[in-house]
Write a protein that holds these residues in place. Structure first.
Motif, PDB file in Angstrom:
ATOM      1  N   TYR B  18      34.154 -22.294  25.290  1.00  0.00           N
ATOM      2  CA  TYR B  18      34.089 -20.973  24.967  1.00  0.00           C
ATOM      3  C   TYR B  18      32.854 -20.371  24.482  1.00  0.00           C
ATOM      4  O   TYR B  18      32.756 -19.946  23.345  1.00  0.00           O
ATOM      5  CB  TYR B  18      35.457 -20.273  24.472  1.00  0.00           C
ATOM      6  CG  TYR B  18      35.913 -19.155  24.826  1.00  0.00           C
ATOM      7  CD1 TYR B  18      36.498 -19.071  25.930  1.00  0.00           C
ATOM      8  CD2 TYR B  18      35.932 -18.159  23.911  1.00  0.00           C
ATOM      9  CE1 TYR B  18      36.982 -17.769  26.441  1.00  0.00           C
ATOM     10  CE2 TYR B  18      36.532 -16.778  24.411  1.00  0.00           C
ATOM     11  CZ  TYR B  18      36.925 -16.751  25.576  1.00  0.00           C
ATOM     12  OH  TYR B  18      37.569 -15.366  25.967  1.00  0.00           O
ATOM     13  N   ILE B 136      43.439 -17.881  14.331  1.00  0.00           N
ATOM     14  CA  ILE B 136      42.517 -17.065  15.473  1.00  0.00           C
ATOM     15  C   ILE B 136      42.120 -15.893  14.714  1.00  0.00           C
ATOM     16  O   ILE B 136      42.750 -14.897  14.056  1.00  0.00           O
ATOM     17  CB  ILE B 136      43.560 -16.670  16.670  1.00  0.00           C
ATOM     18  CG1 ILE B 136      44.150 -18.016  17.321  1.00  0.00           C
ATOM     19  CG2 ILE B 136      42.729 -15.826  17.751  1.00  0.00           C
ATOM     20  CD1 ILE B 136      44.809 -17.757  18.510  1.00  0.00           C
ATOM     21  N   GLY B 137      40.922 -15.577  15.042  1.00  0.00           N
ATOM     22  CA  GLY B 137      40.416 -13.993  14.531  1.00  0.00           C
ATOM     23  C   GLY B 137      38.901 -14.122  14.215  1.00  0.00           C
ATOM     24  O   GLY B 137      38.274 -15.120  13.988  1.00  0.00           O
ATOM     25  N   ASN B 138      38.619 -12.944  13.817  1.00  0.00           N
ATOM     26  CA  ASN B 138      37.195 -12.729  13.340  1.00  0.00           C
ATOM     27  C   ASN B 138      37.060 -13.131  11.964  1.00  0.00           C
ATOM     28  O   ASN B 138      37.936 -13.194  11.373  1.00  0.00           O
ATOM     29  CB  ASN B 138      36.695 -11.210  13.225  1.00  0.00           C
ATOM     30  CG  ASN B 138      36.573 -10.775  14.682  1.00  0.00           C
ATOM     31  OD1 ASN B 138      35.599 -11.299  15.488  1.00  0.00           O
ATOM     32  ND2 ASN B 138      37.257  -9.869  15.040  1.00  0.00           N
ATOM     33  N   PHE B 162      33.735 -16.133  15.064  1.00  0.00           N
ATOM     34  CA  PHE B 162      35.431 -16.014  15.459  1.00  0.00           C
ATOM     35  C   PHE B 162      35.810 -17.360  15.376  1.00  0.00           C
ATOM     36  O   PHE B 162      35.058 -18.414  15.788  1.00  0.00           O
ATOM     37  CB  PHE B 162      35.320 -15.560  17.000  1.00  0.00           C
ATOM     38  CG  PHE B 162      36.697 -15.036  17.277  1.00  0.00           C
ATOM     39  CD1 PHE B 162      37.145 -13.733  17.148  1.00  0.00           C
ATOM     40  CD2 PHE B 162      37.670 -15.705  17.694  1.00  0.00           C
ATOM     41  CE1 PHE B 162      38.216 -13.268  17.607  1.00  0.00           C
ATOM     42  CE2 PHE B 162      38.916 -15.397  18.254  1.00  0.00           C
ATOM     43  CZ  PHE B 162      39.312 -14.142  18.081  1.00  0.00           C
ATOM     44  N   ASN B 164      39.204 -20.159  16.391  1.00  0.00           N
ATOM     45  CA  ASN B 164      40.454 -20.252  17.122  1.00  0.00           C
ATOM     46  C   ASN B 164      40.760 -21.764  17.133  1.00  0.00           C
ATOM     47  O   ASN B 164      40.087 -22.459  17.936  1.00  0.00           O
ATOM     48  CB  ASN B 164      40.269 -19.839  18.609  1.00  0.00           C
ATOM     49  CG  ASN B 164      41.227 -19.814  19.361  1.00  0.00           C
ATOM     50  OD1 ASN B 164      42.394 -20.405  18.971  1.00  0.00           O
ATOM     51  ND2 ASN B 164      41.216 -19.056  20.649  1.00  0.00           N
ATOM     52  N   HIS B 207      33.414 -20.707  16.231  1.00  0.00           N
ATOM     53  CA  HIS B 207      33.209 -21.265  17.596  1.00  0.00           C
ATOM     54  C   HIS B 207      32.232 -20.589  18.467  1.00  0.00           C
ATOM     55  O   HIS B 207      31.703 -19.393  18.147  1.00  0.00           O
ATOM     56  CB  HIS B 207      34.537 -21.744  18.454  1.00  0.00           C
ATOM     57  CG  HIS B 207      35.230 -20.655  19.256  1.00  0.00           C
ATOM     58  ND1 HIS B 207      36.255 -20.483  19.780  1.00  0.00           N
ATOM     59  CD2 HIS B 207      34.613 -19.130  19.297  1.00  0.00           C
ATOM     60  CE1 HIS B 207      36.608 -19.563  20.457  1.00  0.00           C
ATOM     61  NE2 HIS B 207      35.668 -18.605  20.067  1.00  0.00           N
ATOM     62  N   GLY B 208      31.899 -21.064  19.641  1.00  0.00           N
ATOM     63  CA  GLY B 208      31.234 -20.423  20.269  1.00  0.00           C
ATOM     64  C   GLY B 208      29.682 -20.015  20.083  1.00  0.00           C
ATOM     65  O   GLY B 208      29.212 -20.982  19.341  1.00  0.00           O
ATOM     66  N   PRO B 209      29.162 -19.061  20.374  1.00  0.00           N
ATOM     67  CA  PRO B 209      27.899 -18.744  20.035  1.00  0.00           C
ATOM     68  C   PRO B 209      27.612 -18.527  18.408  1.00  0.00           C
ATOM     69  O   PRO B 209      27.219 -17.104  18.265  1.00  0.00           O
ATOM     70  CB  PRO B 209      27.689 -17.305  21.045  1.00  0.00           C
ATOM     71  CG  PRO B 209      28.867 -16.562  20.906  1.00  0.00           C
ATOM     72  CD  PRO B 209      29.975 -17.879  21.070  1.00  0.00           C
ATOM     73  N   LYS B 213      24.352 -14.623  15.895  1.00  0.00           N
ATOM     74  CA  LYS B 213      24.842 -13.472  15.037  1.00  0.00           C
ATOM     75  C   LYS B 213      24.287 -14.292  13.555  1.00  0.00           C
ATOM     76  O   LYS B 213      24.514 -13.413  12.449  1.00  0.00           O
ATOM     77  CB  LYS B 213      26.053 -13.051  14.883  1.00  0.00           C
ATOM     78  CG  LYS B 213      26.412 -12.126  16.100  1.00  0.00           C
ATOM     79  CD  LYS B 213      27.514 -11.153  15.880  1.00  0.00           C
ATOM     80  CE  LYS B 213      28.926 -11.927  15.834  1.00  0.00           C
ATOM     81  NZ  LYS B 213      29.067 -12.161  17.314  1.00  0.00           N
ATOM     82  N   ILE B 251      29.945  -7.035  12.013  1.00  0.00           N
ATOM     83  CA  ILE B 251      31.183  -7.576  11.796  1.00  0.00           C
ATOM     84  C   ILE B 251      31.406  -7.516  10.584  1.00  0.00           C
ATOM     85  O   ILE B 251      32.689  -7.304  10.041  1.00  0.00           O
ATOM     86  CB  ILE B 251      30.853  -9.256  12.127  1.00  0.00           C
ATOM     87  CG1 ILE B 251      30.578  -9.410  13.499  1.00  0.00           C
ATOM     88  CG2 ILE B 251      32.132 -10.088  11.841  1.00  0.00           C
ATOM     89  CD1 ILE B 251      31.532  -9.009  14.447  1.00  0.00           C
TER      90      ILE B 251
END
Lengths: 442, 259
Positions: B18, B136-138, B162, B164, B207-209, B213, B251
């Motif tokens: 993701y 799950i969440g910010n 984020f 998850n 996760h992810g990118p 940030k 954020i």
């Protein structure tokens, strides 16, 4: 019977007041309350459908395809001189409560019979819906369009959805017919068990294709033996002429593949084939289908065109990587000068915006002015910076968090008779429509 | 001196669930903008140990369950020894999303199966089945380890992203946490820690990118990789990270974090 009457009455009252006070068009609430009062109500409604019940599911293209099928059904009955009732969840409310609401809207108290139902169903809701209809003798046609990665926080992994579909379809009566996308390996797999009559649709090999896969793709593994799949042609994302070297599994032969789309983009070609396949099953003639598809007007937010004076706004709802990639290809072919990307992170959009990193924004190139807006305007701008900035060029991205101002700015930069392309996520699309036309949905 | 860097990307086909490729894009661009030549080495099932040794930095993302089984088999059989050796030498690494689960002593799946991990980190991960809600969440964390500070970018102790995950990770005595959880679940939703750091390797559930940030972490990884490769400190040219920090601060503000 009396129970159904009361539930209907309450539902109708809710729709009436919800419209009166402008709370929306009654897409989900009447169904939610009816479901609470009468848990089997969807089953009762579907039992009352005389003709076919067509259910359309998949990650992308549900709303457009269902509308095409509805239009074909309408023109079919007109040609037969019939006046029919079609239940259709036009607003895209595609969870169980949305399906029930669609039935309530089409119900009268005296005569509760429906001729057809054409319903789009959320890809994760298809299993609970089919569990409700177990044992009914209704004629079902199920359309599976595609399966791409989508909101991970809501749907989970792609494999998990595919697994739910396999378990869901065993609830269907044996007379049901599956309409499957042959070019999508995991969708085509649903036809493997020979439980139902199956019609495969796909694209002709003369459609523009690619020789390599995009980076962020799903299901490139054989659903039968788990080996990596190979492609003779790729139409977009993981859709194409696939085959497995290890076990010999391959893309099935298609029965519907050569209908023309009035909408832009390869992804709409798939929607058109799926709709035509259903039309043929319902008994529509090829020429009728062609004509209906030719005259198709886009549904809200999906290539919808709105005018502000002499300037055109074209909205392309984009909510997952496969969708946004396909839309970017399509929009870039129009040689756009200005694109407004709107990224929200609310429940209908998915709270996780990581997916934008799976989109190949690198293809945008240098000559397009980009504006970003929405809750996550900074995240979108950041993704674009990493896609477009190189050592020599600083790409100028305009960030305007306030959507109303962003739309205005985009319009200001758009020349007379030219087009502003807006690519929003779901909740952002509703906001854009409200800003431009005063209405969120219909 | 013209410098170069090779980023070893673990299983781009199998472990990219993701937006995980965002971390590779981010590192690559931050090198290119500084005129550092950068190569991406995809580490696949058929990549040899010798090829892996060319990497100056190792990146891993998340995998779906089906792919995770393939990955862990190949890692243990063919790649564990060489990776461990590299990490001991100080080669930096970043493992996000589901990949940390592979690096502990074991990962217990929802049905109770115990998958043996690489034991790079002194931790274990357990999945308690689908009845226990996913995390799950910010999320926001505050870094605990002063060695992760960088001098070339505006440094902040916060990390944002984020999470998850269904698995819950429990740290042993021989590993330090990456951060203290300010908002979110972290490793297990109980002890208030996020991720783990061993030598120069970071594992976290963000996760992810993750790096886009958090440009301070991206630059820390790059400068560590250079330091090990060229056996000396190489000052990184500062970049204009205004947008990165705007996204970071958004954020913090969204989640009411004030520091």
């Amino acid at each position: 019977m009396i129970r159904l009457f009361f539930v209907l009455l309450i539902g109708k009252i809710i729709i009436f007041f919800s419209r009166l006070f402008n709370f929306g068009n009654g897409g989900t609430w009447p169904g939610e309350i009816a479901l609470f009062l009468y848990p089997d109500i969807l089953r009762e409604f579907i039992r009352k459908v005389d003709g076919e019940v067509v259910l359309v599911t998949g990650t992308n293209g549900k709303t457009t395809t269902a509308k095409m099928i509805k239009n074909i059904t309408v023109s079919l009955s007109k040609s037969r001189g019939q006046n029919i009732t079609i239940v259709h969840n036009e607003s895209g409310a595609n969870l169980i409560n949305g399906l029930i609401s669609a039935f309530i809207q089409k119900s009268s108290f005296i005569h509760n019979k429906y001729d057809y139902a054409v319903l789009e169903v959320d890809e994760a809701a298809i299993r609970p819906v089919l569990e409700q209809i177990k044992g009914l003798k209704t004629k079902f046609i199920l359309v599976f369009l595609n399966l791409f990665r989508d909101q991970l926080d809501r749907y989970g992994e792609v494999d998990a959805i595919a697994d739910k579909w396999v378990r869901a379809i065993v609830n269907l009566p044996k007379t049901s017919i599956l309409i499957l996308n042959a070019d999508d390996p995991q969708v085509a797999f649903l036809g493997k068990n020979d439980l139902f009559d199956t019609v495969y649709f796909g694209l002709n090999s003369n459609i523009k294709s690619y020789s390599h896969l995009e980076d962020a793709i799903d299901s490139i593994y054989c659903p039968l033996c788990k080996a990596k799949l190979f492609y003779k042609k790729i139409f977009f994302s993981h859709l194409g002429l696939w085959f497995c070297e290890k076990c010999g599994n391959e893309r099935p032969i298609t029965q519907t593949n050569n209908y023309i789309s009035s909408l832009l983009g390869t992804y709409n070609l798939y929607n058109v084939q799926a709709a035509a396949a259903v039309g043929k099953l319902l008994g529509a003639s090829q020429s009728d289908i062609k004509l209906t598809l030719k005259e198709f007007i886009p549904v809200f937010g999906r290539q919808e065109e709105l005018y502000v004076g002499q300037k055109k706004i074209k909205i392309f709802l984009a909510k997952n990587p496969a969708g946004l990639n396909a839309i970017l290809y399509t929009v870039l072919e129009m040689r756009p000068k200005n694109i407004l990307l709107v990224l929200n992170d609310r429940i209908p959009d998915g709270r996780d915006v990581s997916w934008i990193w799976d989109v190949d924004f690198e293809m945008i190139g240098k000559n397009v002015q980009i504006i970003t807006s929405g809750d996550r305007a900074f995240d979108m701008a950041l993704r674009l910076k990493y896609a477009l900035k190189d050592n020599k060029n600083e790409t100028k991205i305009i960030i305007e968090k306030n959507l109303e101002r962003a739309v205005q700015r985009g319009l200001d930069m758009t020349e007379e008779k030219d087009t502003l392309y807006i690519l929003p996520t779901y909740s952002a699309m509703l906001e854009v429509r409200k800003i431009v036309s005063g209405k969120e949905i219909l | 001196m013209r410098v170069s860097l090779t980023i070893g990307w673990l299983y781009p086909d199998l472990m990219s669930t993701y937006g995980d490729r965002g971390n590779v894009i981010c590192l690559k661009k931050r090198c290119l903008w500084r005129d550092i030549t950068v190569g991406i080495l995809p580490i696949n099932l058929d990549t040899s140990r010798k090829e892996i040794l060319n990497s100056d930095l190792i990146i891993g993302g998340g995998a779906q369950d089906r792919q995770q089984t393939i990955v862990i088999k190949d890692l243990t059989a063919n790649k564990a020894t060489v990776l461990k050796k590299m990490f001991k030498r100080g080669i930096p690494g970043l493992f996000v999303c589901g990949s940390p689960q592979l690096l502990g002593h074991y990962y217990m799946t929802g049905d109770g199966t115990r998958l043996k991990g690489l034991s790079i980190f002194d931790f274990v991960t357990k999945h308690f089945g689908h009845n226990k809600p996913r995390c799950i969440g910010n999320t926001v964390g505050e870094m605990l380890n002063s060695k992760l500070e960088t001098r070339n970018s505006k440094f902040k102790k916060t990390i944002v992203g984020f999470e998850n995950h269904g698995g819950r990770t429990y740290l042993g005595k021989n590993v330090e946490p990456f951060a203290k959880v300010l908002v979110g679940y972290g490793n297990n939703g109980e002890d208030g820690f996020e991720g783990a750091v061993f030598q120069n390797v970071i594992a976290c559930y963000y996760h992810g990118p993750f790096l886009a940030k958090n440009p301070h972490i991206a630059d820390w990884l790059i400068s560590k990789a250079m330091e090990i490769k060229y056996t000396k400190m190489i000052e990184l040219e500062p970049l204009d990270d205004t947008l990165e920090w705007q996204a970071h601060d958004y954020i913090l503000k969204k989640l009411n974090v004030r520091l």
